[in-house]
Design a protein around this motif. Structure first.
Motif, mmCIF file in Angstrom:
data_model
loop_
_atom_site.group_PDB
_atom_site.id
_atom_site.type_symbol
_atom_site.label_atom_id
_atom_site.label_comp_id
_atom_site.label_asym_id
_atom_site.label_seq_id
_atom_site.Cartn_x
_atom_site.Cartn_y
_atom_site.Cartn_z
ATOM 1 N N GLY A 142 0.828 -1.208 0.000
ATOM 2 C CA GLY A 142 0.000 0.000 0.000
ATOM 3 C C GLY A 142 0.854 1.245 0.000
ATOM 4 O O GLY A 142 2.053 1.190 -0.324
ATOM 5 N N ARG A 143 0.242 2.371 0.406
ATOM 6 C CA ARG A 143 1.001 3.611 0.404
ATOM 7 C C ARG A 143 0.539 4.542 1.510
ATOM 8 O O ARG A 143 -0.544 4.385 2.079
ATOM 9 C CB ARG A 143 0.918 4.289 -0.961
ATOM 10 C CG ARG A 143 -0.483 4.611 -1.374
ATOM 11 C CD ARG A 143 -0.599 4.820 -2.888
ATOM 12 N NE ARG A 143 -1.973 5.257 -3.178
ATOM 13 C CZ ARG A 143 -2.344 6.533 -3.290
ATOM 14 N NH1 ARG A 143 -1.464 7.507 -3.177
ATOM 15 N NH2 ARG A 143 -3.614 6.840 -3.516
ATOM 16 N N ILE A 144 1.375 5.507 1.769
ATOM 17 C CA ILE A 144 1.094 6.515 2.794
ATOM 18 C C ILE A 144 0.317 7.663 2.144
ATOM 19 O O ILE A 144 0.669 8.116 1.046
ATOM 20 C CB ILE A 144 2.412 7.030 3.402
ATOM 21 C CG1 ILE A 144 3.146 5.881 4.115
ATOM 22 C CG2 ILE A 144 2.158 8.193 4.359
ATOM 23 C CD1 ILE A 144 2.417 5.294 5.317
ATOM 24 N N VAL A 145 -0.733 8.091 2.841
ATOM 25 C CA VAL A 145 -1.609 9.157 2.326
ATOM 26 C C VAL A 145 -1.823 10.199 3.421
ATOM 27 O O VAL A 145 -1.448 9.994 4.581
ATOM 28 C CB VAL A 145 -2.989 8.575 1.901
ATOM 29 C CG1 VAL A 145 -2.816 7.577 0.749
ATOM 30 C CG2 VAL A 145 -3.685 7.915 3.089
ATOM 31 N N ASP A 146 -2.404 11.316 3.030
ATOM 32 C CA ASP A 146 -2.868 12.275 4.032
ATOM 33 C C ASP A 146 -3.890 11.583 4.924
ATOM 34 O O ASP A 146 -4.655 10.737 4.446
ATOM 35 C CB ASP A 146 -3.545 13.469 3.339
ATOM 36 C CG ASP A 146 -2.535 14.515 2.902
ATOM 37 O OD1 ASP A 146 -1.553 14.746 3.634
ATOM 38 O OD2 ASP A 146 -2.729 15.095 1.807
ATOM 39 N N GLY A 147 -3.953 11.972 6.172
ATOM 40 C CA GLY A 147 -4.960 11.384 7.040
ATOM 41 C C GLY A 147 -4.358 10.926 8.339
ATOM 42 O O GLY A 147 -3.221 11.302 8.683
ATOM 43 N N ASP A 148 -5.112 10.123 9.081
ATOM 44 C CA ASP A 148 -4.615 9.677 10.373
ATOM 45 C C ASP A 148 -5.048 8.250 10.674
ATOM 46 O O ASP A 148 -5.037 7.833 11.830
ATOM 47 C CB ASP A 148 -5.081 10.633 11.479
ATOM 48 C CG ASP A 148 -6.597 10.716 11.557
ATOM 49 O OD1 ASP A 148 -7.283 9.976 10.805
ATOM 50 O OD2 ASP A 148 -7.097 11.513 12.365
ATOM 51 N N SER A 149 -5.465 7.507 9.640
ATOM 52 C CA SER A 149 -5.901 6.146 9.923
ATOM 53 C C SER A 149 -5.431 5.206 8.813
ATOM 54 O O SER A 149 -4.946 5.640 7.778
ATOM 55 C CB SER A 149 -7.426 6.085 10.051
ATOM 56 O OG SER A 149 -8.009 6.414 8.811
ATOM 57 N N VAL A 150 -5.590 3.920 9.088
ATOM 58 C CA VAL A 150 -5.218 2.891 8.122
ATOM 59 C C VAL A 150 -6.503 2.353 7.497
ATOM 60 O O VAL A 150 -7.400 1.907 8.222
ATOM 61 C CB VAL A 150 -4.449 1.745 8.808
ATOM 62 C CG1 VAL A 150 -4.086 0.672 7.788
ATOM 63 C CG2 VAL A 150 -3.206 2.271 9.508
ATOM 64 N N ARG A 151 -6.595 2.431 6.174
ATOM 65 C CA ARG A 151 -7.762 1.887 5.487
ATOM 66 C C ARG A 151 -7.326 0.723 4.608
ATOM 67 O O ARG A 151 -6.207 0.710 4.084
ATOM 68 C CB ARG A 151 -8.421 2.956 4.617
ATOM 69 C CG ARG A 151 -8.953 4.119 5.442
ATOM 70 C CD ARG A 151 -10.020 4.887 4.693
ATOM 71 N NE ARG A 151 -9.524 5.497 3.463
ATOM 72 C CZ ARG A 151 -10.311 6.126 2.587
ATOM 73 N NH1 ARG A 151 -11.622 6.192 2.807
ATOM 74 N NH2 ARG A 151 -9.807 6.676 1.501
ATOM 75 N N VAL A 152 -8.232 -0.242 4.455
ATOM 76 C CA VAL A 152 -7.913 -1.431 3.674
ATOM 77 C C VAL A 152 -8.904 -1.541 2.521
ATOM 78 O O VAL A 152 -10.120 -1.583 2.747
ATOM 79 C CB VAL A 152 -7.986 -2.706 4.546
ATOM 80 C CG1 VAL A 152 -7.599 -3.928 3.712
ATOM 81 C CG2 VAL A 152 -7.080 -2.572 5.765
ATOM 82 N N ARG A 153 -8.375 -1.594 1.294
ATOM 83 C CA ARG A 153 -9.214 -1.726 0.106
ATOM 84 C C ARG A 153 -9.404 -3.212 -0.180
ATOM 85 O O ARG A 153 -8.425 -3.966 -0.274
ATOM 86 C CB ARG A 153 -8.534 -1.051 -1.082
ATOM 87 C CG ARG A 153 -9.439 -0.934 -2.328
ATOM 88 C CD ARG A 153 -8.720 -0.295 -3.510
ATOM 89 N NE ARG A 153 -8.482 1.118 -3.318
ATOM 90 C CZ ARG A 153 -7.289 1.679 -3.064
ATOM 91 N NH1 ARG A 153 -6.212 0.939 -2.980
ATOM 92 N NH2 ARG A 153 -7.171 2.971 -2.904
ATOM 93 N N GLY A 154 -10.656 -3.634 -0.231
ATOM 94 C CA GLY A 154 -10.955 -5.036 -0.532
ATOM 95 C C GLY A 154 -10.748 -5.337 -2.005
ATOM 96 O O GLY A 154 -10.471 -4.449 -2.807
#
Lengths: 322, 322
Positions: free
Chosen positions: B293-305
């Protein structure tokens, strides 16, 4: 749970140290040992009901967990710098955590000791602390340098902690006028004073040094084993507190002083020609110091009674609490 | 009891290190950090029935107690040097001690790790290990350097240890043809491999790094918190062992890979332009590495199914065993 305790101790001990490049909060701390210093490291564990009586106040447990480790640094002549704390607790009791943090911090603060890492886990109460101190190359005090003819000295008074444990385990009458003596002995058990200033003052002076955790006979026995010598102690010379002597008869007081553990005083050896200087140096630090005997040929520790006869003792002595 | 265990591990790991000036047997060890190196230190505790299932073989406990600590050094990019061991045991069981010493030594030996001190005490089974490693000044890998646009990578495969624990807690039919797959997963739980060579190879390459002890979501979440960023992970990219995929359905395998703890793989971030070099370097070490995955703006970890929709997850994920 982890961060609350560790953070709480950090708050209570907050003091920047240049040698801590990265402190609590990552996978490891990153530390810089000052050039020209070696590192002394030790680890000790306290288990509930084994190394302190069940029901000991959290503030005392926090103090003692650090104190017994700092005492190891004192015995090496090292100056404390950093600690790691591994605390296992049955539950995340905030009263315990606050008390523990306070006791730990109260001892850490004056020594500028930084808590640089820790781990808190759930389980039966036990505490491991690893301490790190600095000592100039080649100047660490070991157990191995005692020579025949050296004098044997101890700091402070002996037997108080063992007497404190004894007192703690006996109910006291409410009107006991000697409660303050009893409290003094119990405080010696719960809040031992690591002899750090004495330890560093003994660099280049003591030929061997150990801290008294298992009792004088056992720990002086360790010096003798490591140095390949024997020792003779005079019972009449053993430094004992007035609280100990007021509350216990001579036989018990002698037994506690010889075989009681948990005093965390230093026992060390010096050549006779250094005696006066060492006594002056330690006294200037406010640390009492007493000559109790001398190093001889042999491989055991013997104790001369007040009647000049040798007492029957063995190295293991009394089975102490810790 | 103390000296038998500590001495036994020393025998099994005997390897002189010039930087150990005074090893086991005094009040503290005396150590010399090589000039031009900083010290990375960490401590971790394993409690019986909490961090490993009751009944775990002593040899596995000895291995794991050291492995989880070496994994912290790997995550910092540090090279291991010394360890302290505090072992609390209900009784001085020689079978336990020999097994534990063998497991500890088997992992210590190839890394030239010296056991420099220890303490053995009586009480409910638990083990604290403090490890010390070297890292050049300023080169330690922290959790704090991930930047938006960086790629997220992991070593090895994810979810095996959690699946191993799951398998361990279910009875197996004697004729189970998949016993070897099950054994593989259990071995991943009991004998984790700290990614030390990968960690040092990532110095100057990774912008942030952590070891996966609490599960990918939780530990990548720690990188995000420390770095002030968010992360997006593709479920389809998660590296999973054939044993995991053969024994568990997709939903379980995904759950273990995202939220299972105890894998002790590294999760780290690199700028895209370094991807090829890092993959080549780690592959050359025999360490698998996968972009997830990659680092994005924000403050949480999201998982794409796999259907491109975001999965419902939270940072705590599955309540893992450790």
């Amino acid at each position: 749970m982890e961060f609350r305790l560790i953070e709480r101790i950090r708050e209570l001990t907050a003091q920047p140290r240049d040698d801590v490049r990265l402190g609590i909060g990552d996978d490891a701390a990153v530390l810089a040992v000052p050039s020209g210093q070696e590192l002394a490291v030790a680890i000790d564990t306290l288990v509930d009901g084994v190394h302190f009586p069940r029901g000991t106040a959290p503030v005392d447990i926090g103090w003692k967990a650090l104190a017994v480790n700092l005492s190891d640094l004192a015995a090496m002549g090292a100056s404390p710098a950093w600690a790691l704390l591994a605390l296992t607790l049955p539950d995340a009791d905030p009263v315990f955590v606050e008390g523990f943090a306070e006791g730990f911090a109260r001892l850490a603060q004056p020594h500028r000791l930084a808590l640089v890492g820790g781990d808190t886990t759930r389980g039966p109460l036990s505490i491991s602390v690893a301490v790190h101190g600095f000592v100039p190359p080649g100047q660490a005090l070991t157990r191995a340098g005692a020579r025949v003819g050296d004098l044997v000295l101890v700091t402070g008074t002996l037997g108080d902690a063992a007497a404190g444990l004894h007192a703690l385990q006996r109910p006291m009458r409410e009107d006991d006028s000697r409660a303050s003596l009893r409290d003094f002995l119990i405080a010696r058990l719960n809040r031992p004073t690591p002899r750090l200033a004495a330890g560093t003052a003994l660099r280049g002076q003591a030929t061997a040094c150990i801290d008294i955790s298992d009792g004088l006979l056992a720990d002086l026995g360790h010096i003798c084993s490591a140095s390949g010598v024997g020792a003779e102690i005079d019972a009449a010379l053993l430094p004992r507190s007035s609280a100990l002597l007021d509350l216990y008869d001579e036989a018990s007081a002698l037994h506690f002083a010889l075989s009681g553990g948990d005093d965390y005083e230093l026992c060390f050896t010096v050549p006779p020609q250094r005696l006066a200087e060492v006594q002056a140096n330690l006294s200037r630090l406010g640390c009492g110091v007493t000559k109790i005997g001398r190093i001889v040929d042999g491989d055991s520790v013997r104790v001369r009674g007040t009647d000049n006869a040798w007492l029957a003792t063995d190295h293991r002595g009394w089975e102490h609490f810790a």
